[in-house]
Design an enzyme around this catalytic site. Structure first.
Site, PDB file in Angstrom:
ATOM      1  N   ARG A 109       5.402 -15.818  -7.428  1.00 31.54           N
ATOM      2  CA  ARG A 109       5.823 -14.645  -6.669  1.00 31.54           C
ATOM      3  C   ARG A 109       6.467 -15.177  -5.390  1.00 31.54           C
ATOM      4  O   ARG A 109       7.553 -15.713  -5.417  1.00 31.54           O
ATOM      5  CB  ARG A 109       4.639 -13.716  -6.409  1.00 31.54           C
ATOM      6  CG  ARG A 109       4.041 -13.108  -7.672  1.00 31.54           C
ATOM      7  CD  ARG A 109       3.172 -11.908  -7.396  1.00 31.54           C
ATOM      8  NE  ARG A 109       2.156 -12.155  -6.362  1.00 31.54           N
ATOM      9  CZ  ARG A 109       1.222 -11.268  -6.023  1.00 31.54           C
ATOM     10  NH1 ARG A 109       1.169 -10.095  -6.628  1.00 31.54           N
ATOM     11  NH2 ARG A 109       0.335 -11.544  -5.087  1.00 31.54           N
ATOM     12  N   LYS A 168      -4.304  -3.287   2.845  1.00 31.16           N
ATOM     13  CA  LYS A 168      -2.978  -2.876   2.390  1.00 31.16           C
ATOM     14  C   LYS A 168      -3.089  -1.625   1.520  1.00 31.16           C
ATOM     15  O   LYS A 168      -4.180  -1.240   1.102  1.00 31.16           O
ATOM     16  CB  LYS A 168      -2.313  -4.012   1.619  1.00 31.16           C
ATOM     17  CG  LYS A 168      -3.024  -4.398   0.334  1.00 31.16           C
ATOM     18  CD  LYS A 168      -2.311  -5.533  -0.371  1.00 31.16           C
ATOM     19  CE  LYS A 168      -3.033  -5.912  -1.670  1.00 31.16           C
ATOM     20  NZ  LYS A 168      -2.344  -6.984  -2.408  1.00 31.16           N
ATOM     21  N   MET A 207      -2.236  17.879 -16.067  1.00 30.62           N
ATOM     22  CA  MET A 207      -1.893  17.694 -14.657  1.00 30.62           C
ATOM     23  C   MET A 207      -3.043  18.080 -13.747  1.00 30.62           C
ATOM     24  O   MET A 207      -3.320  17.400 -12.748  1.00 30.62           O
ATOM     25  CB  MET A 207      -0.654  18.529 -14.294  1.00 30.62           C
ATOM     26  CG  MET A 207      -0.232  18.401 -12.842  1.00 30.62           C
ATOM     27  SD  MET A 207       1.189  19.423 -12.422  1.00 30.62           S
ATOM     28  CE  MET A 207       2.499  18.547 -13.264  1.00 30.62           C
ATOM     29  N   TYR A 259      -3.095  19.371 -24.682  1.00 32.24           N
ATOM     30  CA  TYR A 259      -1.717  19.115 -25.105  1.00 32.24           C
ATOM     31  C   TYR A 259      -1.684  18.148 -26.288  1.00 32.24           C
ATOM     32  O   TYR A 259      -2.344  17.111 -26.279  1.00 32.24           O
ATOM     33  CB  TYR A 259      -0.908  18.527 -23.951  1.00 32.24           C
ATOM     34  CG  TYR A 259      -0.584  19.522 -22.861  1.00 32.24           C
ATOM     35  CD1 TYR A 259       0.229  20.622 -23.120  1.00 32.24           C
ATOM     36  CD2 TYR A 259      -1.095  19.353 -21.580  1.00 32.24           C
ATOM     37  CE1 TYR A 259       0.523  21.539 -22.117  1.00 32.24           C
ATOM     38  CE2 TYR A 259      -0.802  20.254 -20.570  1.00 32.24           C
ATOM     39  CZ  TYR A 259       0.005  21.346 -20.842  1.00 32.24           C
ATOM     40  OH  TYR A 259       0.295  22.248 -19.859  1.00 32.24           O
TER      41      TYR A 259
END
Length: 356
Positions: free
Chosen positions: A130, A35, A301, A253
């Protein structure tokens, strides 16, 4: 030249890991879980290296159809079943096995016209809450399905929420045994953790996922160190810049890191847009030319800054392993407050992939 980041997929490691699974559960058949695009490894790239499996388990109908069109003849299991009644026509056409976890699915199976019966996995809610029927509901659902001409072979299916722990399947197994009372049916219960550590839950089919790709279901690589499992994905890049810091200089940053003394750092071509975890803090492990070191400052990024003090010979173009053979993906994930599953699945499409 392209940007130097690359994800390498080791096909031999994948085949080897399937062998490890077979050794752990020698009396069971194996659903290899592919998956989420084979946990980010690319289902097109890897399925043939798992061709010795007994079946593939996944979620998306598109991936199931891809496998059939690529030539896979053996079983395919839809772990979440079908989402709309019309999906049953594709399940019939491509001869898929589907889980059933809701009464509406039973009604859909009763009303549809199929070319031949389809095999069913009846999902038990083992306490995870679930998908699945509660134990006291299973017998009625089973009998309703068994009465339908559209239903072929039936298997009882469940999942474990805490199989990483030694006592983690005791209560779920009690619920599963209650659900299975009087059914005398095949079972598929074991995820990766139960496959490795709970042989009493192996039964007819095991469903390994993360271990096929060489990471630990517990999130601690030490837990699988003795199994022989090998990482399939290695993420590497290169140093593209060097900065010489003075005491007090900030990095990245928000200046989340400040040098306490003179320090040499490297800038690596990798960032959160490549799938590296943005929340990885200063101290997350990396290696440079085989020497272990750490990240410093915020993840950008497109770039990561790393401490070069442990590796004074490193320079522009030096190889950096973000995770793989030396830097365990579980350690990177733990530092970032996540799991190796997420890092694999988050590998960005812009990252080139090489097959070895």
């Amino acid at each position: 030249m392209s940007r130097p980041i690359v994800a390498t997929i080791n096909q031999q490691a994948l085949r080897h890991n399937l062998t490890v699974v077979r050794q752990a559960a020698p009396a069971s058949r194996v659903w290899s879980v592919v998956k989420a695009n084979a946990y980010g490894h690319g289902i097109r790239r890897v399925w043939q290296n798992l061709a010795e499996t007994d079946g593939f388990a996944l979620l998306n109908m598109e991936e199931a159809i891809l496998l059939r069109e690529q030539g896979w003849k053996k079983p395919i299991l839809l772990l979440e079943g079908f989402f709309h009644a019309e999906d049953l026509q594709l399940i019939d056409r491509y001869r898929l096995t589907t889980s059933v976890h809701s009464n509406w699915q039973i009604q859909a199976l009763a009303q549809v016209q199929l070319s031949a019966p389809i095999d069913i996995y009846v999902k038990v809610n083992s306490g995870m809450n679930r998908l699945g029927f509660r134990p006291e509901q299973v017998n009625a659902a089973w009998q309703a399905l068994r009465a339908l001409p559209n239903v072929g072979e039936m298997t009882l299916m469940a999942h474990f929420a805490d199989a990483e722990n030694p006592q983690g399947i005791i209560e779920p197994m009690k619920r599963i045994e209650l659900a299975a009372e009087g059914l005398n049916c095949p079972r598929s219960l074991s995820n990766s953790a139960a496959t490795l550590w709970h042989p009493e839950a192996h039964f007819d089919w095991v469903r390994p996922g993360i271990v096929l790709y060489g990471a630990s279901p517990s999130g601690n690589w030490q837990d699988i160190a003795s199994t022989g499992l090998k990482p399939v994905m290695t993420l590497t890049s290169e140093i593209i810049g060097i900065q010489q810091l003075q005491a007090g200089d900030g990095v990245g940053y928000g200046y989340r890191y400040h040098a306490s003394a003179a320090q040499r750092i490297g800038v690596v071509a990798c960032g959160y847009a490549d799938g590296y975890p943005r929340h990885a803090p200063t101290g997350t492990p990396v290696s440079v030319n085989g020497v272990m070191t750490r990240t410093v400052g915020a993840i950008s990024m497109d770039m990561i800054m790393i401490d070069l003090e442990p590796c004074p010979q490193a320079g522009i173009g030096s190889k950096v392993e973000l995770w793989g053979e030396q830097v365990k993906i579980d350690d990177v994930a733990k530092a970032a407050g996540t799991v190796g599953y997420e890092l694999m699945c988050a590998l960005a499409p812009r990252v080139p992939v090489e097959i070895i």
